[in-house]
Scaffold this motif. Structure first.
Motif, PDB file in Angstrom:
ATOM      1  N   PHE A  97       0.837  -1.194   0.000  1.00 30.79           N
ATOM      2  CA  PHE A  97       0.000   0.000   0.000  1.00 30.79           C
ATOM      3  C   PHE A  97       0.879   1.255   0.000  1.00 30.79           C
ATOM      4  CE2 PHE A  97      -2.386  -3.264   2.397  1.00 30.79           C
ATOM      5  CZ  PHE A  97      -3.447  -3.430   1.508  1.00 30.79           C
ATOM      6  N   ALA A  98       0.311   2.338  -0.502  1.00 26.86           N
ATOM      7  CA  ALA A  98       1.036   3.608  -0.571  1.00 26.86           C
ATOM      8  C   ALA A  98       1.156   4.241   0.809  1.00 26.86           C
ATOM      9  CB  ALA A  98       0.304   4.562  -1.511  1.00 26.86           C
ATOM     10  N   ASP A  99       2.193   5.043   0.975  1.00 32.63           N
ATOM     11  CA  ASP A  99       2.371   5.775   2.222  1.00 32.63           C
ATOM     12  C   ASP A  99       1.162   6.669   2.488  1.00 32.63           C
ATOM     13  OD1 ASP A  99       4.813   4.594   2.215  1.00 32.63           O
ATOM     14  OD2 ASP A  99       5.993   6.438   2.073  1.00 32.63           O
ATOM     15  N   GLY A 100       0.692   6.666   3.731  1.00 38.04           N
ATOM     16  CA  GLY A 100      -0.412   7.536   4.127  1.00 38.04           C
ATOM     17  C   GLY A 100      -1.747   7.197   3.505  1.00 38.04           C
ATOM     18  N   PHE A 101      -1.894   5.975   2.971  1.00 37.34           N
ATOM     19  CA  PHE A 101      -3.124   5.609   2.267  1.00 37.34           C
ATOM     20  C   PHE A 101      -4.308   5.436   3.213  1.00 37.34           C
ATOM     21  CE2 PHE A 101      -5.910   2.380   0.260  1.00 37.34           C
ATOM     22  CZ  PHE A 101      -6.222   3.052  -0.908  1.00 37.34           C
ATOM     23  N   PHE A 102      -4.039   5.014   4.450  1.00 39.74           N
ATOM     24  CA  PHE A 102      -5.129   4.666   5.356  1.00 39.74           C
ATOM     25  C   PHE A 102      -5.369   5.739   6.414  1.00 39.74           C
ATOM     26  CE2 PHE A 102      -3.704   0.467   3.851  1.00 39.74           C
ATOM     27  CZ  PHE A 102      -4.899   0.022   3.309  1.00 39.74           C
ATOM     28  N   ASP A 103      -6.657   5.916   6.713  1.00 42.95           N
ATOM     29  CA  ASP A 103      -7.058   6.781   7.824  1.00 42.95           C
ATOM     30  C   ASP A 103      -6.984   6.031   9.144  1.00 42.95           C
ATOM     31  OD1 ASP A 103      -8.161   9.182   6.269  1.00 42.95           O
ATOM     32  OD2 ASP A 103      -9.242   7.501   5.374  1.00 42.95           O
ATOM     33  N   ALA A 104      -7.059   4.718   9.090  1.00 40.38           N
ATOM     34  CA  ALA A 104      -7.003   3.912  10.311  1.00 40.38           C
ATOM     35  C   ALA A 104      -6.567   2.496   9.963  1.00 40.38           C
ATOM     36  CB  ALA A 104      -8.363   3.883  11.013  1.00 40.38           C
ATOM     37  N   ARG A 106       4.064   3.891   8.318  1.00 36.43           N
ATOM     38  CA  ARG A 106       4.091   4.699   7.097  1.00 36.43           C
ATOM     39  C   ARG A 106       2.776   4.674   6.340  1.00 36.43           C
ATOM     40  NH1 ARG A 106       4.253   1.981   2.429  1.00 36.43           N
ATOM     41  NH2 ARG A 106       4.655  -0.276   2.529  1.00 36.43           N
ATOM     42  N   LEU A 107       1.977   3.616   6.541  1.00 41.02           N
ATOM     43  CA  LEU A 107       0.710   3.481   5.816  1.00 41.02           C
ATOM     44  C   LEU A 107      -0.392   4.376   6.378  1.00 41.02           C
ATOM     45  CD1 LEU A 107       0.557  -0.422   5.507  1.00 41.02           C
ATOM     46  CD2 LEU A 107       1.639   1.220   3.949  1.00 41.02           C
ATOM     47  N   ILE A 108      -0.205   4.871   7.592  1.00 46.79           N
ATOM     48  CA  ILE A 108      -1.246   5.647   8.281  1.00 46.79           C
ATOM     49  C   ILE A 108      -0.938   7.129   8.137  1.00 46.79           C
ATOM     50  CG2 ILE A 108      -2.473   5.980  10.460  1.00 46.79           C
ATOM     51  CD1 ILE A 108      -1.224   3.313  11.398  1.00 46.79           C
ATOM     52  N   GLN A 109      -1.888   7.879   7.636  1.00 47.36           N
ATOM     53  CA  GLN A 109      -1.651   9.302   7.495  1.00 47.36           C
ATOM     54  C   GLN A 109      -1.588   9.981   8.859  1.00 47.36           C
ATOM     55  OE1 GLN A 109      -5.001  11.915   6.293  1.00 47.36           O
ATOM     56  NE2 GLN A 109      -6.072  10.003   5.795  1.00 47.36           N
ATOM     57  N   PRO A 110      -0.858  11.099   8.992  1.00 49.98           N
ATOM     58  CA  PRO A 110      -0.797  11.796  10.283  1.00 49.98           C
ATOM     59  C   PRO A 110      -2.198  12.114  10.800  1.00 49.98           C
ATOM     60  CG  PRO A 110       0.849  12.675   8.778  1.00 49.98           C
ATOM     61  CD  PRO A 110       0.008  11.723   7.980  1.00 49.98           C
ATOM     62  N   GLY A 111      -2.412  11.830  12.057  1.00 46.16           N
ATOM     63  CA  GLY A 111      -3.728  12.009  12.659  1.00 46.16           C
ATOM     64  C   GLY A 111      -4.600  10.780  12.585  1.00 46.16           C
ATOM     65  N   GLY A 112      -4.181   9.785  11.786  1.00 43.85           N
ATOM     66  CA  GLY A 112      -4.926   8.539  11.696  1.00 43.85           C
ATOM     67  C   GLY A 112      -4.685   7.664  12.921  1.00 43.85           C
ATOM     68  N   VAL A 140      -5.494  -1.602  22.660  1.00 47.56           N
ATOM     69  CA  VAL A 140      -4.621  -0.431  22.548  1.00 47.56           C
ATOM     70  C   VAL A 140      -5.049   0.391  21.336  1.00 47.56           C
ATOM     71  CG1 VAL A 140      -2.236   0.404  22.561  1.00 47.56           C
ATOM     72  CG2 VAL A 140      -2.743  -1.901  23.402  1.00 47.56           C
ATOM     73  N   VAL A 141      -5.148   1.703  21.516  1.00 47.05           N
ATOM     74  CA  VAL A 141      -5.466   2.631  20.428  1.00 47.05           C
ATOM     75  C   VAL A 141      -4.451   3.769  20.478  1.00 47.05           C
ATOM     76  CG1 VAL A 141      -7.149   4.235  19.461  1.00 47.05           C
ATOM     77  CG2 VAL A 141      -7.925   2.086  20.501  1.00 47.05           C
ATOM     78  N   ALA A 142      -3.875   4.080  19.318  1.00 47.09           N
ATOM     79  CA  ALA A 142      -2.896   5.167  19.238  1.00 47.09           C
ATOM     80  C   ALA A 142      -3.186   6.010  18.001  1.00 47.09           C
ATOM     81  CB  ALA A 142      -1.478   4.611  19.181  1.00 47.09           C
ATOM     82  N   ARG A 143      -2.653   7.235  18.003  1.00 49.57           N
ATOM     83  CA  ARG A 143      -2.828   8.142  16.863  1.00 49.57           C
ATOM     84  C   ARG A 143      -1.464   8.442  16.245  1.00 49.57           C
ATOM     85  NH1 ARG A 143      -7.387  10.675  15.408  1.00 49.57           N
ATOM     86  NH2 ARG A 143      -8.329  10.207  17.455  1.00 49.57           N
ATOM     87  N   ARG A 144      -1.398   8.344  14.937  1.00 52.09           N
ATOM     88  CA  ARG A 144      -0.165   8.583  14.206  1.00 52.09           C
ATOM     89  C   ARG A 144       0.198  10.060  14.277  1.00 52.09           C
ATOM     90  NH1 ARG A 144       4.302   8.979  12.235  1.00 52.09           N
ATOM     91  NH2 ARG A 144       4.942   8.230  10.162  1.00 52.09           N
ATOM     92  N   ASN A 145       1.452  10.344  14.639  1.00 48.69           N
ATOM     93  CA  ASN A 145       1.927  11.728  14.601  1.00 48.69           C
ATOM     94  C   ASN A 145       2.582  12.008  13.240  1.00 48.69           C
ATOM     95  OD1 ASN A 145       4.602  10.707  14.716  1.00 48.69           O
ATOM     96  ND2 ASN A 145       4.539  10.693  16.967  1.00 48.69           N
ATOM     97  N   ASP A 176       1.089   8.372  19.333  1.00 42.75           N
ATOM     98  CA  ASP A 176       0.724   8.775  20.688  1.00 42.75           C
ATOM     99  C   ASP A 176      -0.405   7.865  21.152  1.00 42.75           C
ATOM    100  OD1 ASP A 176       2.476  11.070  20.674  1.00 42.75           O
ATOM    101  OD2 ASP A 176       1.032  12.013  19.317  1.00 42.75           O
ATOM    102  N   VAL A 177      -0.153   7.107  22.202  1.00 39.82           N
ATOM    103  CA  VAL A 177      -1.136   6.144  22.688  1.00 39.82           C
ATOM    104  C   VAL A 177      -2.259   6.874  23.412  1.00 39.82           C
ATOM    105  CG1 VAL A 177      -1.527   4.200  24.247  1.00 39.82           C
ATOM    106  CG2 VAL A 177       0.543   4.276  22.841  1.00 39.82           C
ATOM    107  N   GLU A 178      -3.491   6.610  22.981  1.00 36.94           N
ATOM    108  CA  GLU A 178      -4.677   7.237  23.577  1.00 36.94           C
ATOM    109  C   GLU A 178      -5.388   6.297  24.548  1.00 36.94           C
ATOM    110  OE1 GLU A 178      -5.899  10.236  19.952  1.00 36.94           O
ATOM    111  OE2 GLU A 178      -6.846   8.264  20.025  1.00 36.94           O
ATOM    112  N   LEU A 179      -5.209   4.998  24.372  1.00 39.28           N
ATOM    113  CA  LEU A 179      -5.868   4.017  25.231  1.00 39.28           C
ATOM    114  C   LEU A 179      -5.004   2.776  25.297  1.00 39.28           C
ATOM    115  CD1 LEU A 179      -8.521   2.977  26.731  1.00 39.28           C
ATOM    116  CD2 LEU A 179      -9.108   1.946  24.528  1.00 39.28           C
ATOM    117  N   ALA A 180      -4.796   2.272  26.496  1.00 42.24           N
ATOM    118  CA  ALA A 180      -4.132   0.982  26.683  1.00 42.24           C
ATOM    119  C   ALA A 180      -4.767   0.358  27.917  1.00 42.24           C
ATOM    120  CB  ALA A 180      -2.626   1.149  26.862  1.00 42.24           C
TER     121      ALA A 180
END
Length: 418
Positions: free
Chosen positions: A268-275, A298-304, A402-407, A354-358
């Protein structure tokens, strides 16, 4: 649809290990009409699995014999249970004990009929409380139909099992055929795990989602149906064409795209996925210190977001010594199980998320155990995993979520690290 028509009751687990249920219903009939339905044998026949035989007065000892057709249907061996009337206050409060359960019915007149409150003290029946709650919910459905219409369906035809999933804490999953789920799941119920995880993530119909290690694509189908997202259903072990057949049958061919892929070679392309979501698979490959950096972030766009649910530990084992009660079940592969704290540290030290839930999925060990029991019954094999979980009782094992957000920190390419 398997969703209950009436509101779900509340399940309360208490610090002393006991459990209670609470239900509320609005009845069209008067309190006097409701009282007859609660206490008279010819009325009980329509909504309770048993009769009440004995004096109707506070403190009276009574017998609770199951109806003959109920005995035949469920193969009940102990056909008469002892009981006692605790409170007898006509048209107001009726409380009685049976099968180690205390039922308290309270009636309050309203402008349109009667407000019914039922509380049930269950003692220590915590492991199967969702089944008990589903049973009482269906009894109350019958009671409402009796009081409101005088024409309920035959009690023997009512099946409470279709509501058990909702009471296990998964109302979305309750809309799916449980036989279909059991036939195609490959571990703990993937719909339950996906529902628990997705409730902690921000998903909407504009998003592209990677379902990594999707198995037979049940989680992918669930995400598409429930949130309207586009899902790339990636798995190594299950043929993509087989998954496409299930996806088509579920009516989401326009939203779910199956692919056969290995977790270290994702095309997959870099940043292709929102989640990215991963249910019951990430521990097979994601414990590698460099996996997030080299293959996934790399597959997750920033903020994903990245979310996982995996078998795990309440706390990390302090050595290679396994707790005595787990030794007969333990295999080296189980050392891939880790605690929420371990996963949080593992991800955060990458500097990429950045981990939001663990945390541990609520009642995760019970749901894991129930899943394995269903699966084992379907396959006709012993349930060693369920035995392990039953013996552990959540002391050591659970489901780690575990849920984290891509920086926006760039990832290093594999070639750059060599």
């Amino acid at each position: 649809m398997n969703q209950p028509i009436h509101p779900l009751g509340e399940i309360a687990r208490h610090s002393d290990g006991t459990t209670s249920l609470r239900f509320e219903r609005e009845l069209a009939g008067s309190a006097e009409r409701a009282w007859r339905a609660l206490t008279e044998s010819e009325q009980l026949r329509h909504w309770m699995p048993c009769d009440i035989i004995g004096p109707r007065e506070t403190g009276a000892e009574v017998a609770a014999p199951f109806w003959e057709d109920v005995v035949r249907k469920y193969g009940i061996e102990d056909t008469v249970l002892a009981g006692r009337i605790v409170t007898w206050d006509p048209s107001s409060t009726f409380a009685w004990e049976w099968d180690d359960e205390l039922l308290t019915f309270s009636l309050e007149p309203t402008p349109t009929g009667t407000h019914l409150t039922l509380t049930i003290d269950l003692g220590d029946k915590s492991p199967e409380v969702h089944q008990v709650a589903a049973g009482y919910h269906m009894c109350l459905d019958q009671l409402c139909a009796l009081v409101d219409t005088d024409n309920p369906p035959p009690f023997i035809d009512v099946d409470p099992s279709r509501y058990e999933v909702a009471y296990a804490g998964f109302p979305r999953s309750a809309n799916y055929d449980p036989v279909w789920v059991v036939e195609h799941m490959m571990g703990p119920n993937p719909l339950w795990l996906t529902e628990s995880l997705s409730g902690c993530m921000d998903l909407d119909s504009t998003m592209r989602v990677l379902d990594l290690g999707c198995g037979r694509a049940l989680s992918s189908i669930f995400l598409a149906k429930e949130f309207g997202v586009q899902v790339w259903a990636a798995d190594l072990w299950i043929d993509a064409s087989d998954n496409l057949d299930r996806i088509r049958a579920a009516g989401v061919e326009d939203k779910v795209f199956p692919i056969r892929a290995e977790a270290h070679e994702l095309p997959f392309a870099d940043g292709f996925f929102d989640a990215v979501v991963c249910v019951d698979a990430y521990h097979y490959f994601g414990t590698d210190d460099l996996y997030l950096e080299q293959h996934l972030a790399r597959l997750i766009q920033p903020g994903g977001q990245l979310g996982i649910v995996v078998p795990g530990l309440v706390e990390e084992l302090t050595s290679n010594a396994v707790p005595a009660h787990l030794q007969q079940y333990w295999e080296p592969a189980l050392f891939s199980f880790h605690s929420p704290a371990w996963w949080q540290r593992h991800w955060e030290r990458s500097g990429l998320v950045d981990v939001e839930l663990a945390d541990l999925m609520p009642d995760g060990w019970r749901h894991w155990m129930a899943s394995d029991l269903s699966w084992s019954e379907h396959l006709g094999k012993p349930s060693d995993e369920a035995d392990m979980l039953a013996g552990d009782q959540g002391q050591t094992l659970g489901l780690t979520r575990v849920v984290a957000r891509r920086n926006d920190r760039p990832t290093a390419r594999l070639a750059e690290l060599q």
